[in-house]
Design an enzyme around this catalytic site. Structure first.
Site, PDB file in Angstrom:
ATOM      1  N   GLU A 193     -10.479 -10.158   2.833  1.00  0.00           N
ATOM      2  CA  GLU A 193      -9.247  -9.762   3.521  1.00  0.00           C
ATOM      3  C   GLU A 193      -9.564  -9.649   5.001  1.00  0.00           C
ATOM      4  O   GLU A 193     -10.414  -8.855   5.400  1.00  0.00           O
ATOM      5  CB  GLU A 193      -8.709  -8.428   2.994  1.00  0.00           C
ATOM      6  CG  GLU A 193      -7.413  -8.002   3.693  1.00  0.00           C
ATOM      7  CD  GLU A 193      -6.871  -6.669   3.208  1.00  0.00           C
ATOM      8  OE1 GLU A 193      -6.068  -6.063   3.955  1.00  0.00           O
ATOM      9  OE2 GLU A 193      -7.250  -6.223   2.106  1.00  0.00           O
ATOM     10  N   GLU A 213      -8.665   0.310  -2.794  1.00  0.00           N
ATOM     11  CA  GLU A 213      -9.511   0.272  -1.603  1.00  0.00           C
ATOM     12  C   GLU A 213     -10.531   1.396  -1.700  1.00  0.00           C
ATOM     13  O   GLU A 213     -10.176   2.532  -2.037  1.00  0.00           O
ATOM     14  CB  GLU A 213      -8.664   0.422  -0.341  1.00  0.00           C
ATOM     15  CG  GLU A 213      -7.790  -0.787  -0.067  1.00  0.00           C
ATOM     16  CD  GLU A 213      -7.061  -0.709   1.258  1.00  0.00           C
ATOM     17  OE1 GLU A 213      -6.560  -1.750   1.712  1.00  0.00           O
ATOM     18  OE2 GLU A 213      -6.985   0.396   1.834  1.00  0.00           O
ATOM     19  N   THR A 268      -8.239   3.012   8.819  1.00  0.00           N
ATOM     20  CA  THR A 268      -9.367   2.085   8.916  1.00  0.00           C
ATOM     21  C   THR A 268      -9.334   1.392  10.263  1.00  0.00           C
ATOM     22  O   THR A 268      -8.332   0.793  10.648  1.00  0.00           O
ATOM     23  CB  THR A 268      -9.307   1.052   7.779  1.00  0.00           C
ATOM     24  OG1 THR A 268      -9.259   1.749   6.529  1.00  0.00           O
ATOM     25  CG2 THR A 268     -10.526   0.156   7.803  1.00  0.00           C
ATOM     26  N   ARG A 307      -9.749   7.847  -0.584  1.00  0.00           N
ATOM     27  CA  ARG A 307     -10.726   8.211   0.441  1.00  0.00           C
ATOM     28  C   ARG A 307     -11.622   9.358  -0.022  1.00  0.00           C
ATOM     29  O   ARG A 307     -11.261  10.141  -0.900  1.00  0.00           O
ATOM     30  CB  ARG A 307     -10.002   8.627   1.733  1.00  0.00           C
ATOM     31  CG  ARG A 307      -9.510   7.458   2.562  1.00  0.00           C
ATOM     32  CD  ARG A 307      -8.876   7.940   3.849  1.00  0.00           C
ATOM     33  NE  ARG A 307      -8.599   6.835   4.752  1.00  0.00           N
ATOM     34  CZ  ARG A 307      -9.417   6.443   5.727  1.00  0.00           C
ATOM     35  NH1 ARG A 307     -10.572   7.082   5.906  1.00  0.00           N
ATOM     36  NH2 ARG A 307      -9.105   5.437   6.516  1.00  0.00           N
ATOM     37  N   HIS A 338      -3.401  -5.140   7.825  1.00  0.00           N
ATOM     38  CA  HIS A 338      -3.565  -3.987   8.718  1.00  0.00           C
ATOM     39  C   HIS A 338      -2.674  -4.170   9.955  1.00  0.00           C
ATOM     40  O   HIS A 338      -2.824  -5.101  10.726  1.00  0.00           O
ATOM     41  CB  HIS A 338      -5.003  -3.769   9.167  1.00  0.00           C
ATOM     42  CG  HIS A 338      -5.254  -2.354   9.616  1.00  0.00           C
ATOM     43  ND1 HIS A 338      -5.430  -1.307   8.734  1.00  0.00           N
ATOM     44  CD2 HIS A 338      -5.313  -1.807  10.847  1.00  0.00           C
ATOM     45  CE1 HIS A 338      -5.620  -0.186   9.397  1.00  0.00           C
ATOM     46  NE2 HIS A 338      -5.543  -0.450  10.685  1.00  0.00           N
ATOM     47  N   HIS A 361       0.763   6.207   2.015  1.00  0.00           N
ATOM     48  CA  HIS A 361       1.420   7.157   2.905  1.00  0.00           C
ATOM     49  C   HIS A 361       2.643   7.820   2.288  1.00  0.00           C
ATOM     50  O   HIS A 361       3.210   8.747   2.886  1.00  0.00           O
ATOM     51  CB  HIS A 361       1.698   6.502   4.253  1.00  0.00           C
ATOM     52  CG  HIS A 361       0.404   6.173   4.941  1.00  0.00           C
ATOM     53  ND1 HIS A 361      -0.479   7.142   5.341  1.00  0.00           N
ATOM     54  CD2 HIS A 361      -0.180   4.982   5.226  1.00  0.00           C
ATOM     55  CE1 HIS A 361      -1.550   6.569   5.873  1.00  0.00           C
ATOM     56  NE2 HIS A 361      -1.388   5.269   5.814  1.00  0.00           N
ATOM     57  N   ARG A 394      -7.332  12.386   1.487  1.00  0.00           N
ATOM     58  CA  ARG A 394      -6.278  12.805   2.416  1.00  0.00           C
ATOM     59  C   ARG A 394      -4.897  12.318   2.010  1.00  0.00           C
ATOM     60  O   ARG A 394      -3.893  12.835   2.488  1.00  0.00           O
ATOM     61  CB  ARG A 394      -6.594  12.320   3.839  1.00  0.00           C
ATOM     62  CG  ARG A 394      -6.523  10.822   4.011  1.00  0.00           C
ATOM     63  CD  ARG A 394      -6.787  10.397   5.438  1.00  0.00           C
ATOM     64  NE  ARG A 394      -8.138  10.728   5.859  1.00  0.00           N
ATOM     65  CZ  ARG A 394      -8.669  10.282   7.003  1.00  0.00           C
ATOM     66  NH1 ARG A 394      -7.943   9.528   7.824  1.00  0.00           N
ATOM     67  NH2 ARG A 394      -9.894  10.576   7.328  1.00  0.00           N
ATOM     68  N   HIS A 401      -5.796   3.500  -1.401  1.00  0.00           N
ATOM     69  CA  HIS A 401      -7.122   3.794  -0.857  1.00  0.00           C
ATOM     70  C   HIS A 401      -7.503   5.219  -1.241  1.00  0.00           C
ATOM     71  O   HIS A 401      -6.922   6.176  -0.744  1.00  0.00           O
ATOM     72  CB  HIS A 401      -7.097   3.634   0.666  1.00  0.00           C
ATOM     73  CG  HIS A 401      -8.432   3.794   1.317  1.00  0.00           C
ATOM     74  ND1 HIS A 401      -8.619   3.559   2.664  1.00  0.00           N
ATOM     75  CD2 HIS A 401      -9.650   4.169   0.831  1.00  0.00           C
ATOM     76  CE1 HIS A 401      -9.893   3.775   2.974  1.00  0.00           C
ATOM     77  NE2 HIS A 401     -10.531   4.162   1.876  1.00  0.00           N
ATOM     78  N   ASN A 450       0.845  -1.190   0.000  1.00  0.00           N
ATOM     79  CA  ASN A 450       0.000   0.000   0.000  1.00  0.00           C
ATOM     80  C   ASN A 450       0.885   1.246   0.000  1.00  0.00           C
ATOM     81  O   ASN A 450       1.700   1.425   0.911  1.00  0.00           O
ATOM     82  CB  ASN A 450      -0.917  -0.017   1.226  1.00  0.00           C
ATOM     83  CG  ASN A 450      -1.945   1.091   1.207  1.00  0.00           C
ATOM     84  OD1 ASN A 450      -1.621   2.243   0.949  1.00  0.00           O
ATOM     85  ND2 ASN A 450      -3.180   0.756   1.512  1.00  0.00           N
TER      86      ASN A 450
END
Length: 247
Positions: A152, A71, A102, A47, A195, A12, A51, A45, A9
């Site tokens: 998942e 996502e 999440t 969102r 996660h 970030h 963000r 993801h 992922n």
């Protein structure tokens, strides 16, 4: 056991970029580096509040023809974006604007009727559909009822128990994940997990034979600050392979 797949992922990287504005660091560059270092796919993801990953990032990732797992929340906006973008896969996740990340699995059982047409539309478009859920029989049964091919399992509570030094909690969560993976696989679902996975806690999850793919992001991007993204991914890959008993 077969070799685990690793989805990285890159959200970030965009979080860091957005803290200052401008184009750097580039999440698409990070995605390419991740694939070169041994990732099997890229997760992002998109969102509601954008963000981290934004619409242009999504378009850029798709232009690069990377194996993208998008996502997304179960909203009409995100469904429309997914149907237009047609990534390789979509993972439907819960989303609250005020959360930092999440916070748990999707309530697939409680939102079954809302999810059903969304899942059907994504599948009709040729998109692989995943539900991000807790390792709970009710949620697993709902996923089967919705005819998704993949679940998942949320490993965040397992991570939190370890962070708190709660050994009994870690053991409980690990057993729940093992049981959930067995149950999901017995129903014909492909099982992923993710996660909060780190070098320290990934081994026990990687050793669960029914799990075929792990999704890892925040930890790898954090480690990349110190060691570089390629080294971080290769180290994670090595720990996963060791736990799996493959070389």
């Amino acid at each position: 056991m077969t070799r685990l797949r690793l989805g990285v992922n890159i959200d970030h990287v965009a979080t860091i970029r957005n803290a200052r504005g401008g184009p750097h660091p580039d999440p698409v560059r990070a995605a390419k580096m991740a694939m070169a270092a041994g990732a099997d796919g890229i997760t992002a993801h998109l969102r509601e509040d954008r963000r981290h990953i934004n619409d242009e990032d999504l378009a850029s990732l798709l232009r690069e023809k990377l194996p993208l797992n998008l996502e997304m929340a179960a909203t009409e906006e995100m469904l429309a974006i997914a149907l237009h973008a047609r990534p390789h896969a979509c993972c439907i996740v819960p989303e609250r604007r005020e959360e930092r990340t999440t916070e748990g699995g999707l309530d697939a059982a409680g939102t079954h009727n809302r999810l059903k047409p969304m899942v059907a539309a994504l599948k009709k478009a040729g998109i692989l559909v995943t539900l991000f859920i807790e390792a709970d029989s009710r949620q697993i049964d709902a996923a089967r009822s919705l005819a998704v091919p993949v679940v998942e399992l949320h490993t965040g509570t397992y991570h939190d128990a370890g962070l708190a030094g709660d050994r009994a909690g870690v053991a409980r969560q690990l057993e729940a994940l093992r049981k959930g993976a067995r149950e999901a696989a017995s129903l014909g679902l492909e099982v992923h997990a993710g996660h909060g996975l780190t070098y320290a806690n990934v081994g026990a999850i990687a050793a669960i034979p029914e799990i075929v793919e792990l999704q890892i992001g925040h930890f790898l991007i954090g480690e990349a600050v110190f060691a570089g993204l390629d080294i971080a991914i290769k180290q994670m890959r090595a720990i996963m392979d060791e736990a799996r008993g493959v070389s």
